[in-house]
Design an enzyme around this catalytic site. Structure first.
Site, mmCIF file in Angstrom:
data_model
loop_
_atom_site.group_PDB
_atom_site.id
_atom_site.type_symbol
_atom_site.label_atom_id
_atom_site.label_comp_id
_atom_site.label_asym_id
_atom_site.label_seq_id
_atom_site.Cartn_x
_atom_site.Cartn_y
_atom_site.Cartn_z
ATOM 1 N N LYS A 113 -5.963 5.870 -15.202
ATOM 2 C CA LYS A 113 -6.528 5.613 -16.534
ATOM 3 C C LYS A 113 -8.032 5.852 -16.457
ATOM 4 C CE LYS A 113 -4.664 1.381 -17.180
ATOM 5 N NZ LYS A 113 -4.137 0.175 -17.867
ATOM 6 N N LYS A 163 1.907 -5.405 -4.763
ATOM 7 C CA LYS A 163 3.327 -5.117 -4.788
ATOM 8 C C LYS A 163 3.611 -3.835 -5.567
ATOM 9 C CE LYS A 163 4.226 -10.069 -5.146
ATOM 10 N NZ LYS A 163 4.669 -11.113 -6.091
ATOM 11 N N GLY A 164 2.648 -3.376 -6.342
ATOM 12 C CA GLY A 164 2.898 -2.331 -7.338
ATOM 13 C C GLY A 164 3.379 -1.006 -6.786
ATOM 14 N N ASP A 192 -0.049 2.459 -7.204
ATOM 15 C CA ASP A 192 0.614 2.730 -8.477
ATOM 16 C C ASP A 192 -0.347 3.275 -9.532
ATOM 17 O OD1 ASP A 192 -0.780 0.332 -8.689
ATOM 18 O OD2 ASP A 192 0.968 -0.881 -9.212
ATOM 19 N N ASP A 199 3.549 -4.231 -13.120
ATOM 20 C CA ASP A 199 4.037 -5.476 -13.717
ATOM 21 C C ASP A 199 3.122 -5.988 -14.824
ATOM 22 O OD1 ASP A 199 1.890 -6.255 -11.883
ATOM 23 O OD2 ASP A 199 2.520 -8.309 -12.327
ATOM 24 N N ARG A 206 8.770 -4.773 -13.098
ATOM 25 C CA ARG A 206 8.514 -3.847 -11.995
ATOM 26 C C ARG A 206 9.709 -2.919 -11.732
ATOM 27 N NH1 ARG A 206 3.794 -5.348 -9.191
ATOM 28 N NH2 ARG A 206 3.425 -7.574 -8.992
ATOM 29 N N PHE A 238 -2.074 -0.728 -21.435
ATOM 30 C CA PHE A 238 -1.520 -1.493 -20.317
ATOM 31 C C PHE A 238 -0.050 -1.107 -20.162
ATOM 32 C CE2 PHE A 238 0.176 -4.958 -17.875
ATOM 33 C CZ PHE A 238 -0.824 -5.135 -16.936
ATOM 34 N N VAL A 239 0.305 -0.594 -18.993
ATOM 35 C CA VAL A 239 1.660 -0.080 -18.777
ATOM 36 C C VAL A 239 2.436 -0.918 -17.764
ATOM 37 C CG1 VAL A 239 1.254 2.316 -19.474
ATOM 38 C CG2 VAL A 239 0.687 1.620 -17.143
ATOM 39 N N ASP A 285 -7.466 1.986 -12.284
ATOM 40 C CA ASP A 285 -7.894 1.513 -13.594
ATOM 41 C C ASP A 285 -9.427 1.441 -13.585
ATOM 42 O OD1 ASP A 285 -7.280 0.369 -16.141
ATOM 43 O OD2 ASP A 285 -7.504 -1.633 -15.318
HETATM 44 P P1 IMP Z 1 -8.519 -1.586 -10.737
HETATM 45 O O1 IMP Z 1 -9.226 -2.298 -9.630
HETATM 46 O O2 IMP Z 1 -9.009 -2.026 -12.078
HETATM 47 O O3 IMP Z 1 -8.515 -0.089 -10.581
HETATM 48 O O4 IMP Z 1 -7.068 -2.146 -10.740
HETATM 49 C C1 IMP Z 1 -6.023 -1.602 -10.129
HETATM 50 C C2 IMP Z 1 -4.894 -2.587 -10.088
HETATM 51 O O5 IMP Z 1 -4.764 -3.285 -11.339
HETATM 52 C C3 IMP Z 1 -3.610 -1.870 -9.877
HETATM 53 O O6 IMP Z 1 -3.273 -1.895 -8.522
HETATM 54 C C4 IMP Z 1 -2.613 -2.665 -10.698
HETATM 55 O O7 IMP Z 1 -2.055 -3.669 -9.905
HETATM 56 C C5 IMP Z 1 -3.433 -3.319 -11.770
HETATM 57 N N1 IMP Z 1 -3.342 -2.605 -13.065
HETATM 58 C C6 IMP Z 1 -4.274 -1.855 -13.652
HETATM 59 N N2 IMP Z 1 -3.858 -1.350 -14.815
HETATM 60 C C7 IMP Z 1 -2.602 -1.781 -14.958
HETATM 61 C C8 IMP Z 1 -1.591 -1.559 -15.972
HETATM 62 O O8 IMP Z 1 -1.768 -0.861 -16.985
HETATM 63 N N3 IMP Z 1 -0.400 -2.183 -15.750
HETATM 64 C C9 IMP Z 1 -0.147 -2.938 -14.663
HETATM 65 N N4 IMP Z 1 -1.050 -3.161 -13.689
HETATM 66 C C10 IMP Z 1 -2.273 -2.584 -13.840
HETATM 67 MG MG MG Z 2 -1.484 -2.871 -7.735
#
Ligand code: IMP
Ligand code: MG
Length: 201
Positions: free
Chosen positions: A155, A58-59, A124, A183, A189, A176-177, A127
């Site tokens: 990040k 949803k982000g 969005d 969210d 959101r 964490f944002v 990470d």
């Molecule tokens: P990744 O697989 O760790 O890169 O995660 C990406 C997903 O984790 C993003 O689509 C977000 O939904 C969630 N996410 C990662 N970091 C944050 C944060 O700081 N705040 C909120 N959601 C996050």
């Molecule tokens: Mg997401």
């Protein structure tokens, strides 16, 4: 007369929202400037094409909406014409609270046949990099003409797998944002800026 809350906002960059105190990290103005710059880059790279923007729910909901609108508006200041795009969405889940489960689950697929299409994934945040790596692999199998990634915030310190988006709004520190689509347990959101939850109000 100024309310207590607006005084907090004016003097400290702290905002009370939903019973929590949020510290602004990326202002609404800066978010919108990032979206405009990304639209300029996308317009330049996709000239003469009609990309399919795939928002990751949803982000990316707010981001894909603003980006598509910006592309549709054009930018007369730099001679950028309005650009047609198609929009689709997919939904995955990989997080519980603020912890990546590392396990990506597809909840909803796109409804567009992407074979031969120029696909731009819109997310969005990146990470660990696991979610986008997984999604890219799935979509690549459907033989798009091109498959690129546009993220609002990155990040890089948190990467667990190599991943580099083609378009990045801004790199941010390892915090964490929330806000602008992001969210914490489905909340925050609809904040128009990006911030950090620093405590209870
Ligand atoms: P990744 O697989 O760790 O890169 O995660 C990406 C997903 O984790 C993003 O689509 C977000 O939904 C969630 N996410 C990662 N970091 C944050 C944060 O700081 N705040 C909120 N959601 C996050
Ligand atoms: Mg997401």
């Amino acid at each position: 007369m100024a309310t207590h809350q607006s005084e907090i906002q004016a003097h400290t960059g702290l905002i009370e929202f939903n019973g929590q105190i949020i510290e602004k990290m990326v202002s609404e103005h800066e978010v919108q400037a990032m979206v405009q710059r990304l639209a300029d880059e996308i317009y330049r790279d996709y000239a003469g094409k009609k990309p399919l923007l795939v928002g990751i729910l949803k982000g990316a909901n707010l981001f894909v909406g603003d980006l598509a609108r910006e592309l549709g508006r054009g930018n007369p200041e730099i001679g950028r014409l309005p650009m047609p795009v198609e929009i689709d969405f997919l939904q995955v889940s990989s997080y519980a609270g603020d912890t990546s489960t590392g396990h990506v689950e597809k909840k909803m697929d796109i409804s567009t046949d992407i074979k031969g299409r120029d696909v731009l994934l819109v997310e969005d945040i990146v990470d660990t990099g696991k979610t986008l790596t997984w999604i890219k692999k799935q979509l690549q199998e459907r033989q798009p003409a091109s498959l690129n990634v546009c993220v609002l915030v990155d990040k890089p310190e948190r990467r667990e797998v190599y991943f580099k988006p083609e378009y990045t709004g801004k790199s941010i520190p390892n915090k964490f944002v929330v806000g602008y689509g992001l969210d914490f347990n489905q909340e925050f959101r609809n904040l128009p800026f990006i911030g950090i939850v620093v405590g209870q109000a």
